[in-house]
Structures are given as C-alpha cells and as structure tokens.
Motif scaffolding. Structure first.
Motif, short mmCIF file in Angstrom:
data_model
loop_
_atom_site.label_atom_id
_atom_site.label_comp_id
_atom_site.label_asym_id
_atom_site.label_seq_id
_atom_site.Cartn_x
_atom_site.Cartn_y
_atom_site.Cartn_z
N VAL A 195 -59.11 12.58 -39.94
CA VAL A 195 -59.74 11.62 -40.95
C VAL A 195 -60.87 11.65 -41.41
CG1 VAL A 195 -57.86 9.92 -39.66
CG2 VAL A 195 -60.31 10.31 -38.12
N SER A 231 -56.22 12.97 -43.80
CA SER A 231 -55.35 11.72 -43.19
C SER A 231 -55.81 10.55 -43.17
CB SER A 231 -54.98 12.34 -41.89
OG SER A 231 -54.42 13.76 -41.77
N ASP A 232 -54.71 9.65 -43.33
CA ASP A 232 -54.86 8.31 -43.25
C ASP A 232 -55.26 8.27 -42.18
OD1 ASP A 232 -54.43 5.14 -43.25
OD2 ASP A 232 -52.79 5.13 -45.28
N PRO A 233 -56.30 6.74 -42.00
CA PRO A 233 -56.68 6.42 -40.53
C PRO A 233 -55.86 5.49 -40.19
CG PRO A 233 -57.65 5.74 -42.85
CD PRO A 233 -56.96 6.84 -43.10
N ARG A 234 -54.66 5.48 -41.03
CA ARG A 234 -54.18 4.01 -40.30
C ARG A 234 -52.97 5.00 -39.45
NH1 ARG A 234 -52.72 0.86 -46.16
NH2 ARG A 234 -53.19 2.83 -46.73
N GLU A 235 -52.98 6.31 -40.15
CA GLU A 235 -51.76 6.74 -39.27
C GLU A 235 -52.44 7.89 -38.32
OE1 GLU A 235 -50.33 9.00 -42.53
OE2 GLU A 235 -49.17 6.72 -43.06
N GLU A 276 -59.68 2.59 -32.86
CA GLU A 276 -59.53 1.28 -33.44
C GLU A 276 -61.26 1.53 -33.31
OE1 GLU A 276 -58.83 -3.10 -34.88
OE2 GLU A 276 -57.74 -2.40 -34.08
N LEU A 302 -62.40 5.22 -34.97
CA LEU A 302 -61.75 5.14 -36.45
C LEU A 302 -63.08 3.94 -37.54
CD1 LEU A 302 -58.11 4.93 -36.86
CD2 LEU A 302 -59.39 6.89 -37.06
N GLN A 303 -63.31 2.83 -37.15
CA GLN A 303 -64.60 2.12 -37.62
C GLN A 303 -65.34 2.96 -37.21
OE1 GLN A 303 -63.84 -0.68 -39.79
NE2 GLN A 303 -65.50 -0.16 -40.93
#
Length: 276
Positions: free
Chosen positions: A149, A211-215, A230, A233-234
C-alpha cells in the motif's frame, strides 16, 4: 548486570551483542530461551513477570519495551535493586499526537508507568524501523513484484542497530536520565524507493505495485492485530508526500551518523535472497 527484555527482537538482540562486546554482563529475558539463539555469554532467562527475583536479582539496569505487564516488571525490578530503565517507546508519542491511536496508547501508558516507578529513566522514541521492509521479503524471494500500500508513503527508516547503539550509551553513560531521544534514519525515502534499493542489493530489478488499501489484510500486515490495521493504514496514508521528521540524535549520542536505508539493506541482503 543489565536485564534486556525483548532480547530476541531486532533491537534487543543487537543490544545484547553490543553490551557483551563492551564486557558488560547481560541477562537476556525472552519468552522461549530454548529458541533464543543468543550469544553464549548472555544469561538467558524466561521472561516471567511473576518471578521477579529470577529476572532481576543482581541487575542494576533494565532495557524495556512496551510489555503489556510493564507495571509488574517495573515493580519487580525496583524491588530487586534495579535503579535505571531505558524504554523502547515510539515516535508517535509527542505533543499534538492522536492520543487515541493504539500505538500511542500502548507506549504512552508505559512511559507514564515508568515516570511513576521512581526509577531513573530514558525514553527512546524511534520512528519507522528499517526492519519494517522485511514484510516484503517473502514476495521478493518469490519474484520481482512487490505488492503493498501507498507507494509514495515517506519515512526515514532507522537501523535497529543504531537504536541499540543509543540504548547502549544511555545504559552505560551518565547524563541520559530524564532524556527523550527521538531517533530516525538520515534521509526520507518512499516505499517504492525502498523496494528499488533492495532490488539493487539482491541484483534484480524489483517493481512496487500499489494495492488498494481497502483490500489490505493479514498478508500485508501479518503481525498487526486486525483492530489495528485500519489505524495503521490511515497513518501510512497521512505520510504520502509528507516529509518525515529527521533527527541527528543517533550521531549526537553515539558519535556515529545514523546509517542509510541502503546500508541497512546491505546488512540484510540474505534475508531477501532466501536459501540458495
């Protein structure tokens, strides 16, 4: 005698080696002494907070990480003659920080417990560890593509042995009582740049694929509790394009400049190459 918790961790292990090289007796505290693989000169003991005499008899100083039972360890250490503690804290602890962040809560809580303990203390607050790059090692051993990410997330990764070098000086020299040492590497680098540097070290051209951080899940953060992912990631999202804090504390304390990420990579090349 200096007691070292987390003695098989990246910083703890480096510190054990340093203290033994300096001729200082070390009690290395670890959850699994049979698998510790520490130098023969270390007194390797199972870390059991309920048995403070075994941990701390004869010790005068303690290197501590943010152990969940830090308060018990501190009480036992003081009762058995320890007078000094050096804590491996985190750079997230600073004025204006988000005090609800789990990493902040964990480290700030232990810092306060130490302040309340009556022991002389020194806090080490490193930023990003260069060893975080080891999360990519399985992908690099398997091929030339690294998925992760935030390719542009900036940090100033610090070598674990530079942290250990500062800890060594805080434990062995006077004048660090009540000091807070913020530790970083010497230069900012993005995640994508780090992967390129590792590629140069192993002799292959590596590509970072964002990569998509949502994944993002356990495969990207294998050691992070799910409830923390979470927030992590933020934190990483907030660092994209934002210059990180860079300090010269390593050089001020040890007399030697902090090592670059490229130097760290050379020290860990075999971790990325894997078995021949």
């Amino acid at each position: 005698m200096i007691a070292v918790t987390g003695a098989t961790g990246n910083v703890g292990r480096a510190l054990v080696h340093r203290l033994l090289a300096a001729g200082r007796p070390v009690r290395a505290l670890t959850r699994d002494p049979q698998r510790a693989a520490l130098p023969a000169g270390a007194d390797v003991v199972r870390l059991q907070p309920d048995d403070p005499a075994t941990l701390f008899d004869g010790a005068t100083a303690l290197f501590l990480y943010a152990h969940p039972r830090a308060a018990d360890l501190l009480a036992g250490a003081r009762a058995h003659g320890v007078r000094q503690v050096v804590l491996l804290s985190s750079a997230i602890v600073q004025e204006g920080a988000d005090e609800t962040h789990p990493i902040h809560v964990m480290h700030a809580t232990v810092e306060q417990q130490i302040r309340d303990s009556g022991l002389d203390w020194t806090f080490l607050r490193p930023g990003a560890f260069a060893t975080n790059a080891l999360q990519w090692a399985p992908q690099i051993r398997a091929g030339n593509t690294v998925r992760g990410v935030f390719a542009g997330a900036l940090s100033a990764p610090v070598h674990e042995d530079d942290i250990a070098a500062v800890a060594e000086r805080a434990l062995l020299d006077g004048g660090h009582e009540g000091a807070v040492h913020r530790l970083t590497g010497p230069a900012a680098t993005t995640n994508a740049e780090q992967v390129a540097v590792i590629g140069a070290a192993v002799g292959r051209e590596l590509t970072f694929v964002e990569s998509d951080p949502r994944e993002a899940g356990p495969e990207l953060f294998p050691h992070a509790p799910p409830q923390m992912v979470e927030r992590l990631l933020q934190t990483f999202a907030d660092s994209v394009g934002v210059p990180p804090e860079i300090t010269d504390t390593v050089e001020k304390v040890t007399g030697t400049p902090a090592r670059t990420f490229a130097a760290w990579t050379r020290d860990h090349t075999e971790d990325f190459r894997g078995p021949a």
